[in-house]
Design a protein around this motif. Structure first.
Motif, PDB file in Angstrom:
ATOM      1  N   LEU A 173     -18.886  -8.044  38.519  1.00  8.83           N
ATOM      2  CA  LEU A 173     -17.908  -7.171  38.378  1.00  8.83           C
ATOM      3  C   LEU A 173     -17.583  -6.576  37.067  1.00  8.83           C
ATOM      4  CD1 LEU A 173     -14.957  -6.447  39.475  1.00  8.83           C
ATOM      5  CD2 LEU A 173     -14.003  -8.688  38.746  1.00  8.83           C
ATOM      6  N   THR A 174     -17.465  -5.473  36.745  1.00 10.59           N
ATOM      7  CA  THR A 174     -17.363  -4.743  35.449  1.00 10.59           C
ATOM      8  C   THR A 174     -16.078  -4.210  35.332  1.00 10.59           C
ATOM      9  OG1 THR A 174     -19.823  -4.361  35.483  1.00 10.59           O
ATOM     10  CG2 THR A 174     -18.522  -3.106  33.922  1.00 10.59           C
ATOM     11  N   LEU A 175     -15.351  -4.520  34.270  1.00 10.07           N
ATOM     12  CA  LEU A 175     -13.957  -3.771  33.667  1.00 10.07           C
ATOM     13  C   LEU A 175     -14.130  -3.053  32.640  1.00 10.07           C
ATOM     14  CD1 LEU A 175     -11.974  -7.346  34.289  1.00 10.07           C
ATOM     15  CD2 LEU A 175     -12.705  -5.389  36.139  1.00 10.07           C
ATOM     16  N   THR A 176     -13.603  -1.789  32.681  1.00  8.71           N
ATOM     17  CA  THR A 176     -13.515  -0.834  31.549  1.00  8.71           C
ATOM     18  C   THR A 176     -12.373  -0.227  31.759  1.00  8.71           C
ATOM     19  OG1 THR A 176     -15.750  -0.286  32.047  1.00  8.71           O
ATOM     20  CG2 THR A 176     -14.766   1.144  30.752  1.00  8.71           C
ATOM     21  N   PRO A 177     -11.662  -0.325  30.405  1.00  7.06           N
ATOM     22  CA  PRO A 177     -11.957  -1.172  29.299  1.00  7.06           C
ATOM     23  C   PRO A 177     -11.700  -2.525  28.955  1.00  7.06           C
ATOM     24  CG  PRO A 177      -9.779   0.000  29.040  1.00  7.06           C
ATOM     25  CD  PRO A 177     -10.371   0.542  29.964  1.00  7.06           C
ATOM     26  N   ALA A 178     -12.152  -3.108  28.295  1.00  7.66           N
ATOM     27  CA  ALA A 178     -12.140  -4.673  28.481  1.00  7.66           C
ATOM     28  C   ALA A 178     -10.884  -4.876  27.540  1.00  7.66           C
ATOM     29  CB  ALA A 178     -13.439  -5.323  27.771  1.00  7.66           C
ATOM     30  N   THR A 179     -10.070  -4.078  26.751  1.00 10.53           N
ATOM     31  CA  THR A 179      -9.093  -4.339  26.136  1.00 10.53           C
ATOM     32  C   THR A 179      -7.888  -3.133  26.412  1.00 10.53           C
ATOM     33  OG1 THR A 179     -10.186  -5.501  24.449  1.00 10.53           O
ATOM     34  CG2 THR A 179      -7.818  -4.783  23.961  1.00 10.53           C
ATOM     35  N   VAL A 180      -6.718  -3.845  27.011  1.00  8.48           N
ATOM     36  CA  VAL A 180      -5.641  -2.894  27.579  1.00  8.48           C
ATOM     37  C   VAL A 180      -4.517  -3.200  26.859  1.00  8.48           C
ATOM     38  CG1 VAL A 180      -6.770  -1.880  29.552  1.00  8.48           C
ATOM     39  CG2 VAL A 180      -5.427  -3.956  29.572  1.00  8.48           C
ATOM     40  N   ASN A 190     -10.634   0.411  35.272  1.00  3.19           N
ATOM     41  CA  ASN A 190     -11.518   0.925  35.968  1.00  3.19           C
ATOM     42  C   ASN A 190     -12.431  -0.223  36.509  1.00  3.19           C
ATOM     43  OD1 ASN A 190     -10.768   3.777  36.332  1.00  3.19           O
ATOM     44  ND2 ASN A 190     -11.682   4.139  34.372  1.00  3.19           N
ATOM     45  N   ALA A 191     -12.630  -0.681  37.890  1.00  2.29           N
ATOM     46  CA  ALA A 191     -13.227  -1.918  37.880  1.00  2.29           C
ATOM     47  C   ALA A 191     -14.345  -1.462  38.882  1.00  2.29           C
ATOM     48  CB  ALA A 191     -12.487  -2.866  38.668  1.00  2.29           C
ATOM     49  N   ARG A 192     -15.485  -1.931  38.668  1.00  3.00           N
ATOM     50  CA  ARG A 192     -16.678  -1.665  39.627  1.00  3.00           C
ATOM     51  C   ARG A 192     -17.287  -3.036  39.950  1.00  3.00           C
ATOM     52  NH1 ARG A 192     -21.533   2.007  37.089  1.00  3.00           N
ATOM     53  NH2 ARG A 192     -19.830   3.407  37.648  1.00  3.00           N
ATOM     54  N   LEU A 193     -17.307  -3.069  41.073  1.00  2.00           N
ATOM     55  CA  LEU A 193     -18.007  -4.322  41.932  1.00  2.00           C
ATOM     56  C   LEU A 193     -19.230  -4.040  42.361  1.00  2.00           C
ATOM     57  CD1 LEU A 193     -17.603  -7.360  43.045  1.00  2.00           C
ATOM     58  CD2 LEU A 193     -16.825  -6.283  45.083  1.00  2.00           C
ATOM     59  N   ARG A 194     -20.471  -4.671  41.991  1.00  2.00           N
ATOM     60  CA  ARG A 194     -21.782  -4.272  42.552  1.00  2.00           C
ATOM     61  C   ARG A 194     -22.448  -5.511  43.075  1.00  2.00           C
ATOM     62  NH1 ARG A 194     -27.169  -3.856  40.255  1.00  2.00           N
ATOM     63  NH2 ARG A 194     -26.460  -4.978  38.897  1.00  2.00           N
ATOM     64  N   ARG A 195     -23.064  -5.205  44.291  1.00  2.00           N
ATOM     65  CA  ARG A 195     -23.861  -6.479  44.847  1.00  2.00           C
ATOM     66  C   ARG A 195     -25.244  -6.474  44.090  1.00  2.00           C
ATOM     67  NH1 ARG A 195     -24.091  -7.185  51.344  1.00  2.00           N
ATOM     68  NH2 ARG A 195     -22.922  -5.000  51.082  1.00  2.00           N
TER      69      ARG A 195
END
Length: 265
Positions: A173-180, A190-195
């Motif tokens: 799971l990648t979150l962008t940006p990491a600081t808000v 923006n979240a990206r879930l990758r298998r």
């Protein structure tokens, strides 16, 4: 007066003689069967009455043991993965006089292939049962599985096996940006879930975090169908109008297993 005798069995006792009163044609006597608290063979005792100038009279008494022998079952392996085979070794506390059919059961029978019955030949005390863990494409957490073996005239037994699944994929799971900022709104991240690896099964991923309601989720359940390796979505930040200072929130993505209604990270 008639003399009584019987074939040897330490559990059986009866009077040495019995007397039929004059003018009577019969007399009663008592046979005592002692429960010795140990496992014995069932027995057939021959009783004989002789005397009085009569032909000998005979009868047969069946003595059924009230302490059942045990069935003992042991797995050759207690940690098994999908696709692997192991053996249940079944041992009887007493050899049967005729072929004995034992029932084999499991509380998660759909996860294995094995015979529901096995026959122990007459005069034998053991038999092996081959069990194979089915290699499916359904992800679930490790299962503690109980196998039972029972047979008529024997005390049943059970053994435990832990089944490890090989279908839980690694996910990122990648979150962008990491600081808000707290005021960044409902689509702040923006979240990206990758298998990672093969996408040969459908999986459901549950999202959660360790805050007290700081994160807004359009949905907490993300489905990656078979053949789908990635999903993108947004997360929001909740502005609670409190002066709390900067803080770190950990967002977790965990694969949901319907077999136990639980999650695996």
């Amino acid at each position: 007066t008639f003399e009584l005798s019987f074939t040897a069995d330490s559990r059986v006792s009866l009077p040495v003689t019995v007397t039929i009163p004059a003018g009577q044609s019969s007399a009663n006597f008592y046979i005592t069967i002692t429960a010795n608290g140990v496992t014995d063979d069932n027995d057939s005792v021959a009783l004989t009455a002789t005397g009085g100038g009569y032909d000998a009279a005979a009868a047969t008494l069946a003595v059924i043991d009230d302490v059942l022998p045990d069935v003992h079952v042991e797995a050759s392996r207690h940690d098994v993965a999908e696709g692997e085979t192991f053996t249940l070794h079944v041992t009887l506390g007493r050899a049967p006089r005729a072929d004995l059919v034992a029932a084999v059961g499991c509380d998660h029978a759909s996860l294995f292939t094995f015979p529901s019955q096995v026959t122990v030949p007459a005069g034998n005390t053991s038999v092996d049962v081959e069990v194979t863990a089915i290699d499916d494409d359904v992800p679930y957490v490790s299962q503690s599985v109980v196998f039972t073996v029972s047979a008529a005239g024997y005390e049943p037994d059970e053994t435990y096996v832990t089944l490890a699944d090989n279908d839980i994929p690694e996910i990122e799971l990648t979150l962008t940006p990491a600081t808000v900022s707290e005021g960044a709104g409902a689509q702040a991240v923006n979240a990206r879930l990758r298998r990672v690896g093969d996408a040969n099964s459908k999986i459901t991923v549950r999202l959660s975090d360790d805050s007290a309601g700081d994160i807004y989720y359009p949905t907490t359940s993300i489905v990656l169908d078979k053949g789908v390796s990635m999903a993108e979505f947004t997360l929001g930040v909740v502005d609670n109008a409190l002066a709390e200072g900067d803080r770190v929130v950990n967002v977790t993505a965990a694969i949901y297993s319907a077999s136990c209604s639980c999650q695996a990270t």
